[in-house]
Design an enzyme around this catalytic site. Structure first.
Site, PDB file in Angstrom:
ATOM      1  N   GLY A   6     -80.335  57.440   2.680  1.00 45.74           N
ATOM      2  CA  GLY A   6     -80.084  56.930   4.025  1.00 45.74           C
ATOM      3  C   GLY A   6     -80.136  55.422   4.196  1.00 45.74           C
ATOM      4  N   GLU A  61     -86.370  51.651   4.591  1.00 48.99           N
ATOM      5  CA  GLU A  61     -86.123  53.036   5.012  1.00 48.99           C
ATOM      6  C   GLU A  61     -85.083  53.043   6.129  1.00 48.99           C
ATOM      7  OE1 GLU A  61     -85.949  56.052   4.530  1.00 48.99           O
ATOM      8  OE2 GLU A  61     -87.866  57.055   4.828  1.00 48.99           O
ATOM      9  N   ASP A  62     -84.365  54.139   6.274  1.00 46.08           N
ATOM     10  CA  ASP A  62     -83.383  54.243   7.353  1.00 46.08           C
ATOM     11  C   ASP A  62     -84.044  54.526   8.702  1.00 46.08           C
ATOM     12  OD1 ASP A  62     -84.173  56.797   6.614  1.00 46.08           O
ATOM     13  OD2 ASP A  62     -82.155  57.626   6.426  1.00 46.08           O
ATOM     14  N   ASP A  76     -89.361  59.111  11.291  1.00 46.92           N
ATOM     15  CA  ASP A  76     -89.336  60.245  12.220  1.00 46.92           C
ATOM     16  C   ASP A  76     -90.780  60.733  12.385  1.00 46.92           C
ATOM     17  OD1 ASP A  76     -88.291  62.359  13.731  1.00 46.92           O
ATOM     18  OD2 ASP A  76     -87.793  63.569  11.994  1.00 46.92           O
ATOM     19  N   GLY A  98     -93.015  60.376  10.094  1.00 49.39           N
ATOM     20  CA  GLY A  98     -93.846  59.433   9.334  1.00 49.39           C
ATOM     21  C   GLY A  98     -94.331  60.015   8.010  1.00 49.39           C
ATOM     22  N   THR A 130     -92.748  61.013   5.223  1.00 48.86           N
ATOM     23  CA  THR A 130     -92.166  60.454   4.004  1.00 48.86           C
ATOM     24  C   THR A 130     -92.819  59.111   3.668  1.00 48.86           C
ATOM     25  OG1 THR A 130     -90.072  61.482   4.596  1.00 48.86           O
ATOM     26  CG2 THR A 130     -89.986  59.783   2.887  1.00 48.86           C
ATOM     27  N   LEU A 131     -92.858  58.212   4.645  1.00 45.87           N
ATOM     28  CA  LEU A 131     -93.388  56.879   4.353  1.00 45.87           C
ATOM     29  C   LEU A 131     -94.874  56.909   4.043  1.00 45.87           C
ATOM     30  CD1 LEU A 131     -91.427  54.533   6.744  1.00 45.87           C
ATOM     31  CD2 LEU A 131     -91.412  54.556   4.253  1.00 45.87           C
ATOM     32  N   LYS A 190     -88.377  56.727  15.598  1.00 48.59           N
ATOM     33  CA  LYS A 190     -88.457  57.651  16.743  1.00 48.59           C
ATOM     34  C   LYS A 190     -89.934  57.875  17.044  1.00 48.59           C
ATOM     35  CE  LYS A 190     -85.288  60.735  14.792  1.00 48.59           C
ATOM     36  NZ  LYS A 190     -84.535  62.017  14.771  1.00 48.59           N
ATOM     37  N   PHE A 232     -81.242  63.474  17.040  1.00 49.51           N
ATOM     38  CA  PHE A 232     -80.771  63.437  15.660  1.00 49.51           C
ATOM     39  C   PHE A 232     -79.568  62.511  15.584  1.00 49.51           C
ATOM     40  CE2 PHE A 232     -78.498  64.895  11.913  1.00 49.51           C
ATOM     41  CZ  PHE A 232     -79.539  65.003  11.001  1.00 49.51           C
ATOM     42  N   ASP A 263     -76.995  60.869   7.488  1.00 50.16           N
ATOM     43  CA  ASP A 263     -76.024  61.965   7.359  1.00 50.16           C
ATOM     44  C   ASP A 263     -76.363  63.161   8.242  1.00 50.16           C
ATOM     45  OD1 ASP A 263     -78.359  62.791   5.892  1.00 50.16           O
ATOM     46  OD2 ASP A 263     -77.123  64.333   4.970  1.00 50.16           O
ATOM     47  N   ARG A 292     -72.191  59.303   6.661  1.00 47.83           N
ATOM     48  CA  ARG A 292     -72.959  58.151   6.155  1.00 47.83           C
ATOM     49  C   ARG A 292     -72.152  56.851   6.216  1.00 47.83           C
ATOM     50  NH1 ARG A 292     -77.666  59.977   3.607  1.00 47.83           N
ATOM     51  NH2 ARG A 292     -77.524  61.949   2.501  1.00 47.83           N
TER      52      ARG A 292
HETATM   53  P1  5GP Z   1     -90.040  61.646   8.250  1.00 51.12           P
HETATM   54  O1  5GP Z   1     -90.709  61.940   6.941  1.00 51.12           O
HETATM   55  O2  5GP Z   1     -90.465  60.347   8.880  1.00 51.12           O
HETATM   56  O3  5GP Z   1     -90.159  62.802   9.198  1.00 51.12           O
HETATM   57  O4  5GP Z   1     -88.504  61.611   7.975  1.00 51.12           O
HETATM   58  C1  5GP Z   1     -87.878  60.566   7.359  1.00 51.12           C
HETATM   59  C2  5GP Z   1     -86.519  60.982   6.836  1.00 51.12           C
HETATM   60  O5  5GP Z   1     -85.952  62.048   7.600  1.00 51.12           O
HETATM   61  C3  5GP Z   1     -85.536  59.856   6.975  1.00 51.12           C
HETATM   62  O6  5GP Z   1     -85.566  59.030   5.844  1.00 51.12           O
HETATM   63  C4  5GP Z   1     -84.213  60.588   7.123  1.00 51.12           C
HETATM   64  O7  5GP Z   1     -83.696  60.874   5.844  1.00 51.12           O
HETATM   65  C5  5GP Z   1     -84.569  61.874   7.800  1.00 51.12           C
HETATM   66  N1  5GP Z   1     -84.305  61.806   9.255  1.00 51.12           N
HETATM   67  C6  5GP Z   1     -85.217  61.708  10.242  1.00 51.12           C
HETATM   68  N2  5GP Z   1     -84.625  61.655  11.444  1.00 51.12           N
HETATM   69  C7  5GP Z   1     -83.304  61.693  11.211  1.00 51.12           C
HETATM   70  C8  5GP Z   1     -82.148  61.639  12.067  1.00 51.12           C
HETATM   71  O8  5GP Z   1     -82.197  61.534  13.290  1.00 51.12           O
HETATM   72  N3  5GP Z   1     -80.939  61.700  11.441  1.00 51.12           N
HETATM   73  C9  5GP Z   1     -80.801  61.810  10.092  1.00 51.12           C
HETATM   74  N4  5GP Z   1     -79.564  61.865   9.607  1.00 51.12           N
HETATM   75  N5  5GP Z   1     -81.873  61.851   9.260  1.00 51.12           N
HETATM   76  C10 5GP Z   1     -83.104  61.795   9.811  1.00 51.12           C
END
Ligand code: 5GP
Length: 175
Positions: free
Chosen positions: A43, A98-99, A102, A104, A106-107, A130, A151, A158, A164
């Site tokens: 992303g 990071e893109d 959401d 948190g 993953t980070l 978000k 989303f 994607d 993308r």
């Molecule tokens: P987290 O671990 O913070 O919940 O999620 C992070 C990852 O979820 C992002 O790097 C991304 O790949 C995916 N993600 C979270 N929200 C969105 C969204 O609104 N759209 C898309 N395409 N990917 C998302």
């Protein structure tokens, strides 16, 4: 069924202007010191590409890839490393790119993992956040935009690998 339409949330000019501002701040903060940018695939690829064009010669670029979404629209909460970084980050400044933040999850996982390798510093740049979706707090030093809990696609993000390539951030409107 006809193709879904994409409603523009953040247009290309607004994205580029904000990325230039973030780069100015990063250049000022690191002041020519060596910096490893670690893009979280897939992303972040466009964000990292546009961001690094504004930075100087002391930047090294690497990538890692996690998987927690498995092609769906909501996180599974399980973060796996699919591709690790290639460079040794011990003793150097690292900026994770990071893109979107959401939940948190993953980070927070990546901070723990990369922290064990003893970088001189470890900070985060994320194009989007978000806040309403957050389950784990993560410090984001360089943030592009806060958005609502919807989303989004485009500019690297994607929906089942589509969209993308879009130069803007949008919301898919199913018709
Ligand atoms: P987290 O671990 O913070 O919940 O999620 C992070 C990852 O979820 C992002 O790097 C991304 O790949 C995916 N993600 C979270 N929200 C969105 C969204 O609104 N759209 C898309 N395409 N990917 C998302």
């Amino acid at each position: 069924m006809s193709e879904p339409t994409i409603e523009v949330l953040i247009d290309a000019n607004t994205l580029q202007a904000r990325i230039a501002e973030l780069a100015t701040q990063i250049r000022k903060d690191y002041d020519g010191k060596p910096l490893v940018l670690v893009g979280v695939l897939k992303g972040s690829f466009l964000f990292l590409a546009d961001l690094c064009k504004h930075l100087d010669n002391n930047v090294i670029i690497d990538f890692l890839q996690t998987s927690s979404y498995h092609g769906g629209r909501s996180t599974t909460g399980v973060v796996q490393i699919r591709k690790d970084v290639d460079v040794n980050i011990e003793g150097v400044d690292v900026l994770l790119v990071e893109d979107i933040v959401d939940t948190g999850t993953t980070l927070s996982h990546l901070i723990d993992l990369l922290g064990t390798r003893k970088p001189a510093s470890l900070k985060i740049a994320s194009l989007l956040s978000k806040p309403e979706a957050r389950r784990v707090e993560v410090p984001v030093e360089y943030l592009g935009f806060e958005i609502e809990n919807v989303f989004v696609v485009g500019y690297g993000l994607d929906d089942a690998e589509k969209y993308r390539q879009l130069p803007y951030i949008g919301v898919v409107k199913d018709s």
